[in-house]
Design a protein around this motif. Structure first.
Motif, PDB file in Angstrom:
ATOM      1  N   HIS A 348       0.817  -1.221   0.000  1.00 57.18           N
ATOM      2  CA  HIS A 348       0.000   0.000   0.000  1.00 57.18           C
ATOM      3  C   HIS A 348       0.850   1.271   0.000  1.00 57.18           C
ATOM      4  O   HIS A 348       0.350   2.364   0.293  1.00 57.18           O
ATOM      5  CB  HIS A 348      -0.925  -0.004   1.217  1.00 57.18           C
ATOM      6  CG  HIS A 348      -2.011  -1.042   1.139  1.00 57.18           C
ATOM      7  ND1 HIS A 348      -3.176  -0.866   0.425  1.00 57.18           N
ATOM      8  CD2 HIS A 348      -2.086  -2.294   1.659  1.00 57.18           C
ATOM      9  CE1 HIS A 348      -3.928  -1.947   0.524  1.00 57.18           C
ATOM     10  NE2 HIS A 348      -3.299  -2.827   1.270  1.00 57.18           N
ATOM     11  N   GLN A 349       2.148   1.109  -0.312  1.00 55.80           N
ATOM     12  CA  GLN A 349       3.070   2.235  -0.485  1.00 55.80           C
ATOM     13  C   GLN A 349       3.221   3.098   0.769  1.00 55.80           C
ATOM     14  O   GLN A 349       3.521   4.290   0.675  1.00 55.80           O
ATOM     15  CB  GLN A 349       2.619   3.111  -1.676  1.00 55.80           C
ATOM     16  CG  GLN A 349       2.592   2.357  -2.990  1.00 55.80           C
ATOM     17  CD  GLN A 349       2.173   3.223  -4.160  1.00 55.80           C
ATOM     18  OE1 GLN A 349       2.131   4.450  -4.058  1.00 55.80           O
ATOM     19  NE2 GLN A 349       1.847   2.591  -5.277  1.00 55.80           N
ATOM     20  N   VAL A 350       3.013   2.472   1.941  1.00 53.29           N
ATOM     21  CA  VAL A 350       3.263   3.195   3.186  1.00 53.29           C
ATOM     22  C   VAL A 350       4.751   3.149   3.508  1.00 53.29           C
ATOM     23  O   VAL A 350       5.318   4.111   4.043  1.00 53.29           O
ATOM     24  CB  VAL A 350       2.434   2.595   4.348  1.00 53.29           C
ATOM     25  CG1 VAL A 350       2.741   3.298   5.668  1.00 53.29           C
ATOM     26  CG2 VAL A 350       0.942   2.685   4.043  1.00 53.29           C
ATOM     27  N   LEU A 351       5.421   2.028   3.194  1.00 50.75           N
ATOM     28  CA  LEU A 351       6.858   1.879   3.362  1.00 50.75           C
ATOM     29  C   LEU A 351       7.513   1.600   2.014  1.00 50.75           C
ATOM     30  O   LEU A 351       6.904   0.980   1.133  1.00 50.75           O
ATOM     31  CB  LEU A 351       7.182   0.716   4.307  1.00 50.75           C
ATOM     32  CG  LEU A 351       6.853   0.859   5.795  1.00 50.75           C
ATOM     33  CD1 LEU A 351       7.253  -0.419   6.534  1.00 50.75           C
ATOM     34  CD2 LEU A 351       7.537   2.060   6.415  1.00 50.75           C
ATOM     35  N   THR A 352       8.750   2.030   1.877  1.00 48.20           N
ATOM     36  CA  THR A 352       9.509   1.685   0.678  1.00 48.20           C
ATOM     37  C   THR A 352      10.088   0.283   0.837  1.00 48.20           C
ATOM     38  O   THR A 352      10.239  -0.232   1.949  1.00 48.20           O
ATOM     39  CB  THR A 352      10.660   2.679   0.455  1.00 48.20           C
ATOM     40  OG1 THR A 352      11.577   2.581   1.551  1.00 48.20           O
ATOM     41  CG2 THR A 352      10.132   4.111   0.362  1.00 48.20           C
ATOM     42  N   THR A 353      10.450  -0.328  -0.286  1.00 55.27           N
ATOM     43  CA  THR A 353      11.028  -1.671  -0.257  1.00 55.27           C
ATOM     44  C   THR A 353      12.336  -1.693   0.524  1.00 55.27           C
ATOM     45  O   THR A 353      12.629  -2.647   1.252  1.00 55.27           O
ATOM     46  CB  THR A 353      11.277  -2.164  -1.697  1.00 55.27           C
ATOM     47  OG1 THR A 353      10.055  -2.097  -2.433  1.00 55.27           O
ATOM     48  CG2 THR A 353      11.801  -3.596  -1.698  1.00 55.27           C
ATOM     49  N   GLN A 354      13.148  -0.624   0.401  1.00 56.00           N
ATOM     50  CA  GLN A 354      14.439  -0.572   1.084  1.00 56.00           C
ATOM     51  C   GLN A 354      14.260  -0.548   2.604  1.00 56.00           C
ATOM     52  O   GLN A 354      14.942  -1.268   3.337  1.00 56.00           O
ATOM     53  CB  GLN A 354      15.220   0.666   0.632  1.00 56.00           C
ATOM     54  CG  GLN A 354      16.636   0.717   1.184  1.00 56.00           C
ATOM     55  CD  GLN A 354      17.405   1.919   0.671  1.00 56.00           C
ATOM     56  OE1 GLN A 354      16.838   2.834   0.088  1.00 56.00           O
ATOM     57  NE2 GLN A 354      18.722   1.923   0.890  1.00 56.00           N
TER      58      GLN A 354
END
Length: 658
Positions: A348-354
């Motif tokens: 849900h794009q709250v956190l980045t993958t990194q």
């Protein structure tokens, strides 16, 4: 299909090898599963092209784990522990979330992302903690109960995060308050349904299943109930683990609790192992190689801060210092549900993958250290605590004395006529006992009458552990199933090699095999009843009581040697089922041309025919204790005893020499 089969075999071989190796090094199996996942993961062997396909089975492992945990916590017990669950547990989650939220804000992360990170770090690993403390046998001590209370609230706290993360997404439209209210309504609805089903439906269901006496049906029903409860909460948008926990908690007060736990354990342990494998697969070794120093620093900081914060919350709620330190070291890792939250936040794009990869790396490293921290938690607590106060868990309305608290008691296996009579005598002498029986009606009636009884199959180690066999003085086995008794003795000796075992059987035809299996004393009911009758007969015949007691003791010591065998009659029933169990006595008259005439007993060597010479009569007089050099004369009567076919063979040999 062939490749998938090979992949599974390779994974199992790696796991078996690592479990053996790490166990020899004194390390717990959990760590070997995580290392197996790292080896099989995308950065080493890349054994599975889509490792996320294994996550469903891994989640089922967590479902079974929470179901088992629910069996340990009845609703009254949860209410009694409310001070710990909703006091220390809530305080730990809120304070840890706020502290790490503030830390994430300081390094420049957005507010929503910082809050999610705080919540992820606040959670601990229910799977690792419960499995490790259960293996160590410390599940029911005060320090562990404090840790479990906090874990319970953490599992409840996962639910609002699962609801809130999609609403934090920049792609989400609509009112946040409306969504939260709707989720809360769903939660109340599903909990009400599960509590109602657990109170009125599940006991009736398992009573009916148990009455069929079919092990497969009982196991299958247990699995279906756990999965249905988990599926119901998942359908309502809540955690599957929450539903399984509630179902287990509703069954914790039933007489089937211990059997349910024993049945679910093999599936739980196998799937939990798979869960830890998937945890290891999530570790990004390339990212870890680039930022290993930051991951190590962050791991140490997380572990230390969580210990300090847990201790602070415990101090606020006046928990004993040593207990709180020990619980803090058990709970300082990042939990498995944090990975679920991380995946949801990335979606849900709250956190980045990194950022998510960094948190997962820290979480896996903290999990790998957890078994060591749990094993040495009490030692660390002693070093850090100058006081040894009694935990306030005892002041929170604890339940009355449980089976786990029994010491030096008797475990009565089989609560039928003999078991109940034995229990009454133990009560009269003030000796504590716990009974085990697999008859659901008998267990229900006995429990209603206040008897200390467990439902289950005593050949399962978990059932014997539930009866606290390790602290028992002896085991009394009252049912007459020699093969099952031998297995039970073996299992009991594995758990406590020095335990004394008394076995009651109907007849003595398997007396020797039970002694060889490890029984301390075997009491054949038929022979003992005959001994009591003989004692009365001799007493009223004028034999002194001292001589009677001496003769009875000698008969028992000789394993009822003089009571074996009988002369068959016309009404003696011999069929394929009984002919190998009966022991007959038969007189053989030695004729002038008989093979045995003129030969000594040593020359005849009747023992090779597997029969016993019970007596030798000559000229109407019995020769006491005939020796091996005694020569057989014409007209002698040899009384031999043994199984019917062997007696026939012995007679033919004595007369014809065949």
């Amino acid at each position: 299909m062939h490749n998938e089969f090979v992949q599974v075999i390779v994974l199992m071989v790696i796991a078996v090898g690592l479990i053996w190796l790490l166990k020899r090094m004194g390390l717990p199996p959990i760590l070997s599963y995580i290392v197996t996942g790292i080896i099989a993961g995308p950065d080493v062997m890349a054994l599975f092209e889509q490792p996320e396909q294994m996550h469903l089975l891994a989640e089922v492992g967590i479902v079974f784990l929470l179901f088992s945990l629910g069996l340990e916590f009845s609703l009254p017990k949860l209410v009694a522990m409310r001070h710990m669950v909703f006091g220390v547990g809530a305080g730990q989650v809120i304070l840890t979330t706020l502290v790490f939220w503030g830390g994430a804000l300081l390094i420049g992360l957005p507010g929503n992302a910082a809050l999610v990170i705080g919540g992820m770090i606040a959670l601990s690993s229910t799977a690792i903690v419960i499995k490790q403390v259960a293996e160590m046998g410390i599940l029911h001590n005060q320090r562990t109960q404090l840790a479990i209370s906090v874990l319970l609230f953490q599992d409840l706290a996962v639910v609002p995060f699962l609801i809130a993360i999609p609403l934090m997404s920049p792609l989400t439209e609509g009112s946040f308050a409306v969504a939260i209210s709707l989720a809360l309504l769903k939660g109340v609805t599903v909990v009400t349904i599960l509590l109602a089903a657990g109170k009125w439906g599940l006991p009736l269901l398992f009573r009916e299943v148990a009455s069929t006496r079919t092990d497969e049906l009982f196991v299958l029903t247990t699995i279906v109930v756990a999965l249905l409860a988990a599926g119901l909460t998942y359908w309502f948008g809540l955690s599957m683990a929450l539903g399984a926990f509630l179902a287990g908690m509703m069954l914790s007060e039933s007489q089937y609790r211990y059997q349910l736990e024993a049945d679910i354990r093999p599936f739980r342990d196998m799937l939990m192992g798979l869960f830890f494998v998937t945890v290891g697969m999530q570790l990004n070794l390339n990212y870890l190689q680039e930022s290993w120093y930051w991951v190590i620093i962050a791991t140490v900081a997380v572990l230390a801060l969580k210990v300090v914060l847990m201790q602070l919350v415990s101090w606020l709620f006046k928990v004993a210092s040593r207990d709180s330190w020990a619980a803090a070291f058990k709970l300082c890792q990042i939990g498995e549900f944090s990975f679920v939250l991380a995946a949801l936040a990335v979606t849900h794009q709250v956190l980045t993958t990194q950022v998510a990869s960094f948190i997962i790396s820290v979480g896996i490293l903290s999990m790998a250290l957890t078994p060591y921290l749990i094993e040495h938690s009490m030692r660390f607590a002693r070093l850090l605590s100058s006081r040894n106060l009694v935990s306030s868990l005892n002041d929170s309305g604890s339940l009355s004395k449980t089976v786990e608290a029994l010491k030096n008691h008797v475990v009565v296996v089989g609560f039928g006529r003999v078991g109940q009579s034995s229990a009454r005598m133990l009560k009269l002498e003030g000796i504590e006992f716990v009974a085990i029986d697999s008859d659901p009606i008998r267990v229900q009636e006995s429990r209603a009458a206040g008897e200390n009884i467990i439902f289950g199959d005593a050949t399962h180690k978990d059932i014997l552990r539930s009866a606290n066999l390790n602290a028992a003085r002896l085991v009394l086995i009252t049912f007459d199933q020699p093969d099952k008794v031998s297995k039970l003795i073996s299992v009991a000796k594995e758990l406590q090699p020095e335990i004394k075992v008394i076995v009651r059987i109907r007849k003595d035809n398997q007396l020797n095999s039970l002694y060889e299996a490890g029984a301390t004393q075997v009491v054949p009911e038929l022979q003992e009843g005959s001994l009591m009758l003989i004692s009365q007969l001799l007493h009223y015949s004028g034999v002194p009581m001292s001589r009677i007691l001496k003769r009875v003791r000698a008969e028992r010591k000789g394993r009822y040697d003089h009571m074996h065998g009988f002369y068959p009659g016309e009404t003696t029933e011999i069929n394929p089922n009984t002919q190998d169990k009966l022991e007959f006595m038969h007189p053989v008259i030695v004729t002038a041309n008989a093979f045995a005439t003129g030969k000594s007993l040593n020359q005849l060597n009747l023992s090779k025919l597997r029969v016993v010479l019970k007596g030798l009569r000559r000229n109407h007089h019995e020769i006491d204790n005939p020796q091996g050099d005694e020569v057989i004369h014409t007209g002698d009567v040899l009384i031999v005893a043994g199984k019917p076919r062997r007696v026939e063979r012995a007679e033919r040999f004595i007369l014809e020499g065949d």
